[in-house]
Design an enzyme around this catalytic site. Sequence first.
Site, PDB file in Angstrom:
ATOM      1  N   ILE A 145       0.879  -1.377  -0.215  1.00  0.00           N
ATOM      2  CA  ILE A 145       0.407   0.075   0.000  1.00  0.00           C
ATOM      3  C   ILE A 145       0.924   0.972  -0.044  1.00  0.00           C
ATOM      4  O   ILE A 145       2.150   1.336  -0.116  1.00  0.00           O
ATOM      5  CB  ILE A 145      -0.346   0.052   1.208  1.00  0.00           C
ATOM      6  N   HIS A 146       0.281   2.308   0.084  1.00  0.00           N
ATOM      7  CA  HIS A 146       1.055   3.337   0.107  1.00  0.00           C
ATOM      8  C   HIS A 146       2.313   3.778  -1.069  1.00  0.00           C
ATOM      9  O   HIS A 146       2.131   3.194  -2.386  1.00  0.00           O
ATOM     10  CB  HIS A 146       1.356   3.911   1.614  1.00  0.00           C
ATOM     11  N   GLU A 147       3.269   4.422  -0.603  1.00  0.00           N
ATOM     12  CA  GLU A 147       3.732   4.773  -1.320  1.00  0.00           C
ATOM     13  C   GLU A 147       4.825   3.253  -2.517  1.00  0.00           C
ATOM     14  O   GLU A 147       5.835   3.261  -3.732  1.00  0.00           O
ATOM     15  CB  GLU A 147       5.691   5.303  -1.418  1.00  0.00           C
TER      16      GLU A 147
END
Length: 287
Positions: A145-147
């Site tokens: 998830i995220h970056e």
Amino acid sequence: MKKTITIAHSPDADDIFMYMAIQFGWIGNDFTYKNTALDIQTLNDLALKNEFDVTAISFALYPLITSEYALLRTAVSFGEGYGPKLIKKKDTHLKRNFKVALSGANTTNALIFRMKYPEAKIVYKNFLEIENAVLSGEVDAGVLIHESILEFDNTLCVEAELWDIWLEFAKESLPLPLGGMALRRSLPISDAIKIERDLTNAVKIADSNRHILAPMLMERNLIRVNEEKLETYLNLYANKNSICMNETQLKAVDMLFKLGYDYKFYDKIIHAKDYLIPSEYEKFRNS
């Protein structure tokens, strides 16, 4: 003396980007905001304990906290053609009961994953530890998830895009609801309206001034990616669609809640509009 309002958010780039407009004093407000940055599942866990006045949450958590928190319209993150990725080592085959690392039991990616892979053996980890868990062989696969979705080790590959799984279950093209904001119901409604307005203005100002804000975040080492990837990531998750949920986004959130109910993750169906801050109250009070 100004009232202190505690705000919790995740340490990923889009949340930091959206909240730093407050931190840098770019908006006027009636409150002193105290920020805390924690990983998303910790935020979800603390929301279940009613820890913060305002907190970032996974949309999938919200049906479990409706009695304590209202849903905010702003500082939201949706995937549109993208989102979390299920990754594994190249040239490996996942069995039906493969072992997988997810970022938390109440995250949106966990809900969608569990609908698609009901026999998988799940372990929960901080999202920053998931790639290494796959690389070390501790787990067969992991959901990034995220970056982390922007770049991962070249010995890994994408087994499935959660965006595609979402479309499979939703059966229509709706944005994927990932992260939202919730506000403690015990706050006076007049305060709640002002807080939502402050946060909305912060996101709007951040989006309009990203050419100023992004370098400031880089200079302070608040971001885990380089300048190019930061721009890519903000375009995905912190953009004009983050300022205030539109009708399509609200429909997507309702779809997520319905699917969660259909697959027995929730004991009732709820509709997002019924849990928003009633901003019209201020107009009626002043009329």
